[in-house]
Design a protein around this motif. Structure first.
Motif, PDB file in Angstrom:
ATOM      1  N   LEU A  90       7.277  -3.366  -8.311  1.00 44.77           N
ATOM      2  CA  LEU A  90       8.503  -3.346  -8.770  1.00 44.77           C
ATOM      3  C   LEU A  90       8.901  -2.765 -10.497  1.00 44.77           C
ATOM      4  O   LEU A  90       9.088  -1.597 -10.893  1.00 44.77           O
ATOM      5  N   GLN A  91       8.392  -3.565 -11.432  1.00 46.62           N
ATOM      6  CA  GLN A  91       7.990  -2.930 -13.222  1.00 46.62           C
ATOM      7  C   GLN A  91       7.199  -1.351 -12.805  1.00 46.62           C
ATOM      8  O   GLN A  91       8.187  -1.023 -13.480  1.00 46.62           O
ATOM      9  N   VAL A  92       6.619  -1.291 -12.003  1.00 47.29           N
ATOM     10  CA  VAL A  92       6.263   0.389 -12.336  1.00 47.29           C
ATOM     11  C   VAL A  92       6.695   1.210 -11.665  1.00 47.29           C
ATOM     12  O   VAL A  92       7.231   2.300 -11.803  1.00 47.29           O
ATOM     13  N   ILE A  93       7.475   1.109 -10.932  1.00 47.67           N
ATOM     14  CA  ILE A  93       8.209   1.375  -9.910  1.00 47.67           C
ATOM     15  C   ILE A  93       9.323   1.819 -10.382  1.00 47.67           C
ATOM     16  O   ILE A  93       9.773   3.237 -10.832  1.00 47.67           O
ATOM     17  N   ALA A  94      10.277   0.721 -11.158  1.00 40.70           N
ATOM     18  CA  ALA A  94      11.517   1.099 -11.995  1.00 40.70           C
ATOM     19  C   ALA A  94      11.288   2.294 -13.852  1.00 40.70           C
ATOM     20  O   ALA A  94      12.195   2.450 -14.133  1.00 40.70           O
ATOM     21  N   ASP A  95      10.140   1.254 -13.414  1.00 38.30           N
ATOM     22  CA  ASP A  95       9.339   2.258 -15.209  1.00 38.30           C
ATOM     23  C   ASP A  95       9.509   3.791 -14.852  1.00 38.30           C
ATOM     24  O   ASP A  95       9.578   4.871 -15.687  1.00 38.30           O
ATOM     25  N   ARG A  96       8.817   4.451 -13.740  1.00 32.51           N
ATOM     26  CA  ARG A  96       8.797   5.799 -13.025  1.00 32.51           C
ATOM     27  C   ARG A  96       9.896   6.170 -12.372  1.00 32.51           C
ATOM     28  O   ARG A  96      10.498   7.585 -11.968  1.00 32.51           O
ATOM     29  N   VAL A  97      10.613   5.412 -11.729  1.00 31.93           N
ATOM     30  CA  VAL A  97      11.251   6.281 -10.511  1.00 31.93           C
ATOM     31  C   VAL A  97      12.706   5.622 -11.049  1.00 31.93           C
ATOM     32  O   VAL A  97      13.546   4.248 -10.499  1.00 31.93           O
ATOM     33  N   THR A  98      13.749   5.874 -11.869  1.00 32.31           N
ATOM     34  CA  THR A  98      15.205   6.029 -12.783  1.00 32.31           C
ATOM     35  C   THR A  98      15.870   6.451 -12.293  1.00 32.31           C
ATOM     36  O   THR A  98      17.013   5.735 -12.694  1.00 32.31           O
ATOM     37  N   GLY A  99      16.232   7.262 -11.525  1.00 34.40           N
ATOM     38  CA  GLY A  99      17.286   7.434 -10.476  1.00 34.40           C
ATOM     39  C   GLY A  99      18.087   6.806  -9.349  1.00 34.40           C
ATOM     40  O   GLY A  99      18.571   7.341  -8.449  1.00 34.40           O
ATOM     41  N   MET A 100      17.099   5.427  -8.460  1.00 30.57           N
ATOM     42  CA  MET A 100      17.567   5.451  -7.798  1.00 30.57           C
ATOM     43  C   MET A 100      18.776   4.095  -7.941  1.00 30.57           C
ATOM     44  O   MET A 100      19.290   3.942  -8.998  1.00 30.57           O
ATOM     45  N   VAL A 101      19.511   4.479  -6.851  1.00 36.55           N
ATOM     46  CA  VAL A 101      21.484   4.265  -6.757  1.00 36.55           C
ATOM     47  C   VAL A 101      21.537   3.027  -5.633  1.00 36.55           C
ATOM     48  O   VAL A 101      22.192   2.255  -5.802  1.00 36.55           O
ATOM     49  N   GLU A 102      20.392   2.613  -4.733  1.00 41.48           N
ATOM     50  CA  GLU A 102      20.761   1.528  -3.611  1.00 41.48           C
ATOM     51  C   GLU A 102      19.479   0.609  -3.461  1.00 41.48           C
ATOM     52  O   GLU A 102      18.340   1.589  -3.644  1.00 41.48           O
TER      53      GLU A 102
ATOM     54  N   CYS B 214       0.877  -0.958  -0.075  1.00 40.66           N
ATOM     55  CA  CYS B 214       0.147   0.107  -0.037  1.00 40.66           C
ATOM     56  C   CYS B 214       0.690   1.161  -0.104  1.00 40.66           C
ATOM     57  O   CYS B 214       0.405   2.355   0.075  1.00 40.66           O
ATOM     58  N   PHE B 215       2.274   0.593   0.318  1.00 46.15           N
ATOM     59  CA  PHE B 215       3.179   2.219  -0.381  1.00 46.15           C
ATOM     60  C   PHE B 215       3.380   2.698  -1.565  1.00 46.15           C
ATOM     61  O   PHE B 215       4.552   3.954  -1.676  1.00 46.15           O
ATOM     62  N   GLY B 216       3.409   2.258  -2.115  1.00 42.47           N
ATOM     63  CA  GLY B 216       3.369   1.760  -3.698  1.00 42.47           C
ATOM     64  C   GLY B 216       3.418   3.206  -4.132  1.00 42.47           C
ATOM     65  O   GLY B 216       4.351   3.795  -5.170  1.00 42.47           O
ATOM     66  N   PRO B 217       1.857   3.725  -4.388  1.00 48.15           N
ATOM     67  CA  PRO B 217       2.008   5.279  -4.461  1.00 48.15           C
ATOM     68  C   PRO B 217       2.836   6.194  -4.140  1.00 48.15           C
ATOM     69  O   PRO B 217       3.032   6.945  -4.758  1.00 48.15           O
ATOM     70  N   LEU B 218       3.291   5.565  -2.496  1.00 53.49           N
ATOM     71  CA  LEU B 218       4.623   6.616  -2.588  1.00 53.49           C
ATOM     72  C   LEU B 218       5.567   6.535  -2.748  1.00 53.49           C
ATOM     73  O   LEU B 218       6.890   7.621  -3.406  1.00 53.49           O
ATOM     74  N   ILE B 219       6.338   5.567  -2.989  1.00 53.73           N
ATOM     75  CA  ILE B 219       7.409   5.426  -3.850  1.00 53.73           C
ATOM     76  C   ILE B 219       7.352   5.995  -4.654  1.00 53.73           C
ATOM     77  O   ILE B 219       8.557   6.170  -5.530  1.00 53.73           O
ATOM     78  N   ILE B 220       6.516   5.324  -6.187  1.00 48.67           N
ATOM     79  CA  ILE B 220       6.570   5.500  -7.199  1.00 48.67           C
ATOM     80  C   ILE B 220       6.492   6.648  -7.687  1.00 48.67           C
ATOM     81  O   ILE B 220       6.699   7.518  -8.914  1.00 48.67           O
ATOM     82  N   GLY B 221       5.440   7.589  -6.415  1.00 46.17           N
ATOM     83  CA  GLY B 221       5.696   9.277  -6.696  1.00 46.17           C
ATOM     84  C   GLY B 221       6.385   9.927  -6.218  1.00 46.17           C
ATOM     85  O   GLY B 221       6.980  11.441  -6.141  1.00 46.17           O
ATOM     86  N   SER B 222       7.866   9.221  -6.256  1.00 44.24           N
ATOM     87  CA  SER B 222       9.554   9.740  -5.134  1.00 44.24           C
ATOM     88  C   SER B 222      10.047  10.083  -6.586  1.00 44.24           C
ATOM     89  O   SER B 222      10.747   8.637  -6.027  1.00 44.24           O
ATOM     90  N   LYS B 223      10.273  10.849  -7.521  1.00 41.24           N
ATOM     91  CA  LYS B 223      10.078  10.920  -8.262  1.00 41.24           C
ATOM     92  C   LYS B 223      12.371  10.363  -7.787  1.00 41.24           C
ATOM     93  O   LYS B 223      12.607  10.413  -9.087  1.00 41.24           O
ATOM     94  N   ASN B 224      12.896  11.742  -6.675  1.00 43.65           N
ATOM     95  CA  ASN B 224      14.614  11.898  -6.304  1.00 43.65           C
ATOM     96  C   ASN B 224      14.614  10.767  -5.531  1.00 43.65           C
ATOM     97  O   ASN B 224      15.674  10.613  -4.798  1.00 43.65           O
TER      98      ASN B 224
END
Length: 424
Positions: free
Chosen positions: A154-166, A127-137
């Motif tokens: 994870l497919q949706v997250i990685a599609d919209r939040v591409t700057g993750m380093v860890e 249910c934290f999905g919207p938060l993770i997906i919306g956290s562009k930075n």
């Protein structure tokens, strides 16, 4: 009190009374410039108390809460009011356990500033999905022992939040589908895959081919034999900046280790634990090839004195060697290695009861400062057929993962399909 920047609340004992709404609101009134808050086992806190706190402490930058009883409304109040929040850690949030009716959490104003999200032991963490997906930075995502199938999210997250380093994934129901999605994060530098036995060489190859800035890779294969030479050779081929490699319950051979040693010239820290294939030949290869290596840990591997002796003339930058539960390595050999290389720290624990170290619970991979660590490999192993492509019912039950209703409610599905600007 107005100058207070950090506040920690922890329940002292089982019989003590935890902080409640009234006390937290009083703190927020006196400490409006509060930037860090840690809540532990505060079971008297409700959504109303968290909402009042959030309105008074809008400068909050770091929130850590564990075993608290407030739910989605309280968490959303924080996210809606604390626009400077950078670090969020949530463990066993008891107010969001109902997967069928769980309210989506986030994104809120805080999504724009969040850099780190850590979720631990949540029955309905999706249910934290919207938060993770919306956290562009977002730069760091850590998911530990959260139930449900995470591949789709994870497919949706990685599609919209591409700057993750860890990215840390531990005891999570995730497969190569999730790893392929994560490979969309081209700036990924740190990846931990701990006890995720549905991940195979296929997923690791995808990560290696696309995430070429990878510096730290930790894999606990749980002896599922699904990650091995193929995946590690891809890492050696593409991830030339690799500095730290931890392999637990993985069986690399001389083929992949030699390629890693030859190609990854910046490899400084290496841990090989519970590997049936790492013997004298492999350690000799490391000694001859790993010129930058500074720290080496070997645990529960079929290594003998002959392999350890190779380190006497190899790895010129080596400063520390840890050998644990390798019964064919003797203390005489360790002493000889110390004598030949006076500046080298050699820590030997053969695994015999009289030599057991009280601090051995670190799994043999812990170093000071927490820079070089992984989790102990002490959990029961899953019964999984090698290279199976189907989901195993026994796997899900052993890991305590439920996938029936925990892909975060119909409201979350609606949020993903269209309403990306609000929680609905």
């Amino acid at each position: 009190m107005e100058r207070c920047k950090s506040y920690q609340v922890r329940k002292k004992s089982a019989g003590s009374v935890s902080i409640g709404d009234e006390a937290l609101v009083a703190i927020s009134i006196r400490c409006r410039n509060l930037t860090r808050l840690k809540l532990r086992a505060c079971r008297e806190l409700t959504d109303a108390g968290m909402a009042a706190f959030a309105k008074n402490c809008k400068a909050l930058k770091k929130l850590s809460c564990g075993s608290c009883t407030f739910g989605a409304k309280g968490m959303n109040a924080i996210l809606d009011n604390c626009a400077s929040l950078e670090d969020l850690s949530v463990k066993r949030l008891r107010g969001i356990t109902d997967g069928a009716t769980a309210e989506p959490i986030g994104p809120g104003l805080a999504a724009a500033s969040l850099k780190t999200i850590c979720l631990k032991e949540l029955y309905n963490g999706q249910c934290f999905g919207p938060l993770i997906i919306g956290s562009k930075n977002l730069k760091t995502l850590k998911l530990f022992r959260c139930s449900g199938d995470w591949d789709k999210l994870l497919q949706v997250i990685a599609d919209r939040v591409t700057g993750m380093v860890e990215v840390h994934l531990e005891r999570l129901q995730v497969s190569d589908t999730g790893l392929v999605a994560i490979s969309n994060c081209l700036n990924l530098e740190i990846l931990h895959l701990v006890k995720t036995p549905e991940c195979t060489d296929i997923g690791l190859v995808s990560i290696a081919e696309r995430c070429r800035l990878l510096r730290k890779l930790h894999i606990d294969g749980w002896k599922a034999h699904r990650i091995g030479d193929d995946g590690l050779m891809a890492v050696a081929k593409y991830c030339l900046n690799l500095q730290e490699l931890v392999l637990i319950g993985v069986n690399p051979t001389q083929i992949s280790l030699e390629l890693l040693a030859s190609n990854c010239q910046n490899l400084e820290r290496l841990a090989l634990c519970g590997s049936d294939t790492v013997g004298d030949v492999e350690i000799s290869c490391i000694a001859a090839k790993c010129v930058a290596l500074k720290k080496l840990c070997i645990k529960s591997c079929p290594v003998s004195d002959h392999g350890l002796e190779a380190l006497a003339n190899g790895c010129p930058n080596l400063v520390k060697v840890k050998v644990k539960k390798c019964r064919a390595v003797t203390y005489e050999c360790a002493d000889l290695l110390r004598m030949k290389r006076g500046s080298l720290a050699v820590n030997l624990d053969s695994g015999e009861p009289e030599h057991q170290d009280a601090s051995a619970s670190d799994g043999g991979v812990q170093e000071n400062g927490g820079e070089f660590h992984s989790v102990p490999n002490q959990m029961p192993l899953p019964s999984i057929a090698p290279r199976s492509t189907g989901r195993s019912t026994s796997f899900k039950s052993r890991l305590g993962l439920w996938n029936g209703k925990s892909f975060a409610a119909c409201t979350f599905r609606g949020w993903l399909s269209g309403n990306s600007s609000s929680r609905g």
